[in-house]
Enzyme design. Sequence first.
Site, short mmCIF file in Angstrom:
data_model
loop_
_atom_site.label_atom_id
_atom_site.label_comp_id
_atom_site.label_asym_id
_atom_site.label_seq_id
_atom_site.Cartn_x
_atom_site.Cartn_y
_atom_site.Cartn_z
N HIS A 102 0.90 3.03 5.02
CA HIS A 102 1.94 2.56 5.66
C HIS A 102 1.75 3.30 7.08
CE1 HIS A 102 4.70 0.87 2.79
NE2 HIS A 102 4.30 1.75 1.77
N CYS A 141 0.27 -1.88 1.22
CA CYS A 141 0.90 -0.85 -0.05
C CYS A 141 0.85 -1.86 -1.40
CB CYS A 141 2.16 -0.11 0.32
SG CYS A 141 2.32 1.45 -0.76
N GLU A 163 2.56 1.25 9.51
CA GLU A 163 3.74 0.74 10.26
C GLU A 163 4.87 1.61 10.16
OE1 GLU A 163 4.86 -0.32 6.17
OE2 GLU A 163 2.98 -0.01 7.35
#
Length: 312
Positions: free
Chosen positions: A235, A142, A237
Amino acid sequence: MPINIPKNLPAGEILRKEKIFVMEEDRAQTQQIRPLNILVCNLMPEKEKTELQLLRLLGNTPLQTNVTFLNTATYLSKNVSKSHLDTFYKTFKEIKHRRFDGMIITGAPVERMEFEDVHYWNEITEIMDWAKINVTSCMYICWGAQAALYHHFGIGKFELPKKCSGIYSHVITDLTVDLVRGFSDEYVAPHSRHTSVSIDDVRNCPELRLLSYSEEAGPFIIQSKDTKHIMITGHLEYDATTLADEYNRDVEKGEPVELPINYFPNNDPNKTPKNTWRAHSHLLFYNWLNYYVYQETPYDWHFVDDMIEYHI
């Protein structure tokens, strides 16, 4: 194989309950094996949540991995206790004499600021420059991705008319590249940001390769052609509820935010969202650790130093 973490790290107990094989430092030191050393520069405000998210992904491979968390010395995070930072984090001064096989620089809540106005910008650029020699492969997430694109390749960011938040569909430009090996032709991933980079700027940069993009969210997975740098603008994750937490936080602050796109079931924020990107999250980190860290990093960094000194 296990992921090695600092003793008593709060995320450890959660990871064990999820059946992820973790090993604390004292036990790992007894094993006669060369683990991978991964440095995580965690710039996210809720550090413990980010620790858990990244450790899940780093721990789901056959590779033994040592993780060192890095915090900025020039800015003190307000959302985590000083004792947590003192216990589990290092500063750049404490680790800059070391070599690492991989490094992750996370996102940060500073994307609307000019890069040079960020409190720790000079420190981050020093870390990125140091990593050119001292780290085998770097992944940036990001804002971290935008910072790397700007610092290494001169590609700036621009503010979006409204926040890019939600689950977006992406395509792959070249399925033969190892980083996206095993990916579906089309897959989804979360984004949460107020700024973006130009897809044309990425495509026109001779040092970069655009591996994946979204028609709505723009460039997503970008790799330098020397494979040293991997930029992820979203993102992968994130947990299932992370976007919901961010949305509720912004609503409580009175910010004019819209519902994350394609996220809540029937667009009802009272319903629990599902994680529809988990498989590709694990696959991306598995591919990175295997093809760009494990298979590329030297077994003995001292041997590399000796070779460099010999050629000089």
